[in-house]
Design a protein around this motif. Structure first.
Motif, PDB file in Angstrom:
ATOM      1  N   VAL A  70       5.288  13.656  -5.100  1.00  0.00           N
ATOM      2  CA  VAL A  70       5.046  13.997  -3.694  1.00  0.00           C
ATOM      3  C   VAL A  70       3.904  13.163  -3.111  1.00  0.00           C
ATOM      4  N   THR A  71       2.725  13.229  -3.717  1.00  0.00           N
ATOM      5  CA  THR A  71       1.554  12.589  -3.109  1.00  0.00           C
ATOM      6  C   THR A  71       1.574  11.074  -3.243  1.00  0.00           C
ATOM      7  N   LYS A  72       1.753  10.576  -4.468  1.00  0.00           N
ATOM      8  CA  LYS A  72       1.683   9.131  -4.683  1.00  0.00           C
ATOM      9  C   LYS A  72       2.735   8.379  -3.890  1.00  0.00           C
ATOM     10  N   PHE A  73       3.981   8.822  -4.015  1.00  0.00           N
ATOM     11  CA  PHE A  73       5.041   8.065  -3.356  1.00  0.00           C
ATOM     12  C   PHE A  73       5.053   8.277  -1.845  1.00  0.00           C
ATOM     13  N   SER A  74       4.614   9.438  -1.372  1.00  0.00           N
ATOM     14  CA  SER A  74       4.486   9.629   0.071  1.00  0.00           C
ATOM     15  C   SER A  74       3.471   8.651   0.645  1.00  0.00           C
ATOM     16  N   LEU A  75       2.329   8.524  -0.014  1.00  0.00           N
ATOM     17  CA  LEU A  75       1.288   7.613   0.456  1.00  0.00           C
ATOM     18  C   LEU A  75       1.722   6.157   0.338  1.00  0.00           C
ATOM     19  N   LEU A  76       2.369   5.818  -0.783  1.00  0.00           N
ATOM     20  CA  LEU A  76       2.812   4.435  -0.979  1.00  0.00           C
ATOM     21  C   LEU A  76       3.835   4.036   0.077  1.00  0.00           C
ATOM     22  N   PHE A  77       4.867   4.865   0.261  1.00  0.00           N
ATOM     23  CA  PHE A  77       5.903   4.532   1.226  1.00  0.00           C
ATOM     24  C   PHE A  77       5.339   4.502   2.642  1.00  0.00           C
ATOM     25  N   ALA A  78       4.439   5.445   2.946  1.00  0.00           N
ATOM     26  CA  ALA A  78       3.829   5.467   4.271  1.00  0.00           C
ATOM     27  C   ALA A  78       2.963   4.224   4.486  1.00  0.00           C
ATOM     28  N   GLY A  79       2.232   3.821   3.466  1.00  0.00           N
ATOM     29  CA  GLY A  79       1.394   2.629   3.570  1.00  0.00           C
ATOM     30  C   GLY A  79       2.214   1.376   3.796  1.00  0.00           C
ATOM     31  N   MET A  80       3.324   1.248   3.062  1.00  0.00           N
ATOM     32  CA  MET A  80       4.174   0.074   3.233  1.00  0.00           C
ATOM     33  C   MET A  80       4.858   0.102   4.593  1.00  0.00           C
ATOM     34  N   ALA A  81       5.251   1.292   5.048  1.00  0.00           N
ATOM     35  CA  ALA A  81       5.857   1.412   6.378  1.00  0.00           C
ATOM     36  C   ALA A  81       4.857   1.059   7.469  1.00  0.00           C
TER      37      ALA A  81
END
Length: 303
Positions: A70-81
């Motif tokens: 939840v946290t890691k991939f939400s932040l990663l995908f949001a950062g790349m977006a």
């Protein structure tokens, strides 16, 4: 290691590096939270119906699902977006090794040696060199912060995975994916909205479907399955350094496929980050314990 297994380790690192490019493409089709939810949903089902019970206690499955899924991939995908380049994301995420050590000291009472502390300092310096481009250098500060936050969450999940000590990493990841999918879907509905989610689902085409298959089945299940098998066969100390190839493949594939420029500060920072992680990971003269639990794959891998 046998040549066949060396080739397998390099192949997994290549898949995980290229995965950042695939994620970047996927973000053109899906909102970040929905993309992450679909990734874990596909990684979990129908596999979860056939793998049996989790190979660790439920509390650790839930803890890793929340921190990693939840946290890691939400932040990663949001950062790349938000504009963080795919290749540079693969590099910045390697700073998770720094945060893993910090959390291990605080939560597990581990005592790092001088070599590990020196490696931590070198890797932290590398992230600082990369951060020189923030703002005026064409690197969005907010996007960089999100990806760095993803590395923090990954470090926390590494500590939880160590405590979980799953006996089967592939089966563990299937259950982690199953637990993570539901809260990610709820977050997507709340943050991105039902209209955006429905529009993205209706617009799924072969390219979007291919992206989901790659990130869920190839990078997640096949990648972690192969990596876990290598860890059980040779031990984490032998296998983990191969993950330092991930940002190499990530930056190279992003430059070739997406046309991302490679800046001198990125190269210099990358050398420091990779060198620092390797300095702390490699321990000459210490025998490899091949009986180590398969928690190692989460210690030093990519998205």
């Amino acid at each position: 290691m046998k040549p066949r297994d060396i080739a397998l380790a390099v192949a997994v690192a290549a898949v995980w590096g290229v995965n950042f490019v695939v994620i970047d493409i996927g973000l053109d089709h899906f909102p970040p939270l929905l993309f992450s939810a679909l990734r874990f949903l596909l990684a979990a089902f129908p596999a979860v119906l056939f793998v049996g019970r989790p190979p660790a206690r439920w509390r650790w499955v839930i803890a890793v699902a929340l921190a990693l899924g939840v946290t890691k991939f939400s932040l990663l995908f949001a950062g790349m977006a938000a504009g963080m380049p795919a290749g540079l994301s693969s590099l910045v995420l390697q700073s998770q090794a720094v945060f893993t050590m910090v959390f291990a000291v605080l939560l597990l009472r581990e005592r790092p040696g001088r070599r590990q502390l020196a490696g931590l300092a070198v890797a932290a310096l590398g992230i600082g060199v990369v951060a020189v481009r923030l703002g005026g250098g064409g690197l969005p500060a907010g996007a960089f912060g999100l990806v760095l936050g993803a590395a923090v969450a990954w470090g926390l999940s590494n500590v939880a995975t160590r405590r979980a000590a799953p006996t089967d990493m592939l089966r563990f990841m299937v259950w982690v994916s199953a637990v993570a999918a539901a809260p990610l879907a709820v977050l997507s509905l709340l943050v991105e909205g039902p209209a955006a989610d429905l529009a993205a689902l209706r617009a799924i085409d072969p390219a979007a479907a291919g992206v989901l298959i790659f990130v869920a089945l190839v990078a997640t299940l096949a990648g972690f399955g192969a990596w876990g098998a290598l860890i059980r066969r040779y031990g984490a100390t032998t296998v983990a350094p191969f993950s330092m190839l991930v940002p190499v493949f990530g930056i190279a594939s992003a430059a070739l496929v997406l046309g991302e420029p490679v800046h001198l500060t990125d190269v210099a920072g990358g050398v420091l980050v990779v060198g620092g992680v390797l300095l702390g990971a490699l321990r000459p003269g210490r025998p490899v314990d091949t009986r180590a639990p398969a928690a190692g794959p989460l210690d030093r891998v990519a998205a």
